[in-house]
Motif scaffolding. Structure first.
Motif, PDB file in Angstrom:
ATOM      1  N   UNK A  85       0.820  -1.216   0.000  1.00  0.00           N
ATOM      2  CA  UNK A  85       0.000   0.000   0.000  1.00  0.00           C
ATOM      3  C   UNK A  85       0.850   1.261   0.000  1.00  0.00           C
ATOM      4  N   UNK A  86       2.139   1.125   0.313  1.00  0.00           N
ATOM      5  CA  UNK A  86       2.996   2.300   0.430  1.00  0.00           C
ATOM      6  C   UNK A  86       2.601   3.165   1.608  1.00  0.00           C
ATOM      7  N   UNK A 231       7.708  -9.760  -6.906  1.00  0.00           N
ATOM      8  CA  UNK A 231       6.656 -10.403  -7.685  1.00  0.00           C
ATOM      9  C   UNK A 231       5.315  -9.927  -7.165  1.00  0.00           C
ATOM     10  N   UNK A 232       4.585  -9.227  -8.010  1.00  0.00           N
ATOM     11  CA  UNK A 232       3.278  -8.669  -7.645  1.00  0.00           C
ATOM     12  C   UNK A 232       3.354  -7.835  -6.365  1.00  0.00           C
ATOM     13  N   UNK A 334      -7.814  -4.826  -0.990  1.00  0.00           N
ATOM     14  CA  UNK A 334      -8.263  -5.405  -2.259  1.00  0.00           C
ATOM     15  C   UNK A 334      -7.899  -4.483  -3.427  1.00  0.00           C
ATOM     16  N   UNK A 335      -8.077  -3.185  -3.229  1.00  0.00           N
ATOM     17  CA  UNK A 335      -7.676  -2.216  -4.258  1.00  0.00           C
ATOM     18  C   UNK A 335      -6.176  -2.299  -4.499  1.00  0.00           C
ATOM     19  N   UNK A 336      -5.401  -2.305  -3.413  1.00  0.00           N
ATOM     20  CA  UNK A 336      -3.947  -2.350  -3.533  1.00  0.00           C
ATOM     21  C   UNK A 336      -3.510  -3.610  -4.276  1.00  0.00           C
ATOM     22  N   UNK A 339      -3.706  -3.270  -7.921  1.00  0.00           N
ATOM     23  CA  UNK A 339      -2.657  -2.429  -8.512  1.00  0.00           C
ATOM     24  C   UNK A 339      -1.321  -3.146  -8.604  1.00  0.00           C
ATOM     25  N   UNK A 340      -1.129  -4.189  -7.810  1.00  0.00           N
ATOM     26  CA  UNK A 340       0.185  -4.836  -7.721  1.00  0.00           C
ATOM     27  C   UNK A 340       0.383  -5.971  -8.721  1.00  0.00           C
TER      28      UNK A 340
END
Length: 409
Positions: A85-86, A231-232, A334-336, A339-340
């Motif tokens: 998530x950073x 990886x991801x 789930x959003x993060x 993005x990955x």
């Protein structure tokens, strides 16, 4: 307390073996008649603190001690989702204490239910964030469990009082009044608070307090280069060698610590409303955040990258505030995760006296095109098209300026 004490016959205590919880075993047995105290230590990487812990717990009155190895769960289910998530609290804090609490709290409940305990006790103060983090984790899995928080009710009002209590009842401690920093450590970080650090005007005594590494001034005069593979969004290898999650973090702690990486001196806004000052060591975590963010610049499109920065701020606030086990945190994760899917590749870094520098980035999903970005002549970008783009993009500014001129006239 007398009426309540009759109900509490078995307590599970979150036990670290430090000042507060060492005193707490004795205090619980003295204040709750015929109460059995079961100590539980969540091993999240605080290796040195585990030595001799069982003997100490039993000698101070606990009926048994659970030492639960939570390191892998801690890294893979709490640290890595936060890394992806950073999430940084107030731009600098990598949440080392914050996300250790929910994993420990979850295990406390599991043991309390298995033992048929009447209550769970923790050693958090009434001024800190950890009381909230522990208790919200407990409520998430045992909403009706009684929670005992001695710091909010007992006669001890300071760490000096706690040391005096320990001396009175001959409870062994590893600290003295002169070394009585409040510390919290795990495999991700080590925090230092209290004593001279309580005043932001005092420079930290790095040579005395640092344990995970050295100050930048004392780091080697030669840079160290490393390569991390993701990886991801998840780090999986160091210098081409595949490594398990816990081993990878520990290896980076060693490398980062030796190079003075990841030391911050921060004044932060606590959840309970006050500001606090502390020194945090997060060598491996700082390297991972830097490398992960660098790889995202290559693999994420502009809109996703920019919006994800906003998500990271909210994610950090949720973690800091003890709201890990909530629908919103799960939804943000789930959003993060979406993005990955393309954040895969390698990041080469140079470490030198507390500084991190990118050497190279590569990814099979790179969105960077040398052909598009080149200053040389190309067949994919007609520079004359920029004129029309600027006309449309700047239309609101043009209209505003024309209105201003008309008004002046």
């Amino acid at each position: 307390m007398a009426k309540e004490a009759k109900k509490i016959k078995k307590v599970v205590l979150a036990y670290s073996g430090g000042l507060d919880t060492s005193v707490m075993i004795h205090w619980l047995k003295a204040n709750y008649e015929d109460c059995e105290v079961i100590a539980v230590t969540g091993n999240v990487g605080q290796e040195a603190e585990l030595v001799g812990l069982e003997e100490k717990a039993l000698n101070t009155g606990a009926s048994k001690l659970y030492i639960e190895d939570l390191q892998e769960e801690f890294v893979e289910d709490f640290i890595f989702p936060t890394l992806k998530a950073g999430a940084k609290y107030e731009k600098d804090y990598l949440l080392g204490t914050s996300f250790a609490r929910p994993v420990i709290g979850k295990r406390l409940v599991e043991i309390a239910l298995a033992e048929g305990a009447d209550a769970i006790c923790h050693g958090c103060t009434g001024k800190g964030n950890d009381q909230v983090r522990f208790e919200l984790a407990i409520k998430a899995f045992a909403p009706n469990m009684t929670i005992i928080a001695p710091w909010r009710t007992w006669e001890i009002k300071s760490r000096e009082d706690a040391i005096a209590y320990a001396e009175k009842y001959e409870i062994p401690l590893k600290i003295t009044r002169e070394t009585n920093y409040s510390k919290d450590g795990n495999l991700w970080h080590l925090s230092h608070e209290g004593l001279d650090l309580e005043s932001p005007t005092n420079e930290p005594k790095y040579d005395q307090i640092l344990e995970m590494g050295v100050s930048p001034e004392n780091a080697p005069d030669v840079a160290t280069e490393i390569t991390l593979s993701f990886e991801k969004g998840i780090p999986v290898a160091l210098n081409g060698e595949k490594m398990a999650s816990v081993a990878l973090v520990k290896a980076l702690n060693k490398i980062g610590g030796a190079n003075g990486i990841g030391i911050i001196d921060i004044v932060e806004n606590r959840l309970v409303g006050m500001k606090s000052r502390g020194v945090y060591e997060t060598p491996g975590g700082t390297i991972l955040y830097f490398a992960h963010q660098a790889l995202e610049t290559l693999c994420l499109d502009k809109e996703t990258q920019h919006y994800k920065e906003l998500i990271g701020i909210k994610f950090a606030e949720l973690v800091y505030n003890g709201l890990w086990f909530t629908p919103l945190r799960a939804a943000l994760s789930a959003f993060v995760d979406e993005t990955q899917k393309t954040v895969t590749g390698e990041v080469k870094l140079k470490l030198y006296k507390g500084n991190l520098t990118k050497v190279s980035l590569s990814s099979p999903y790179s969105l960077y095109s040398e052909e598009f970005a080149s200053f040389d002549e190309d067949d994919v970008y007609d520079q004359k098209d920029a004129e029309g783009f600027i006309q449309l993009f700047g239309l609101p500014i043009t209209v505003q300026a024309l209105m201003a001129q008309k008004g002046e006239a």
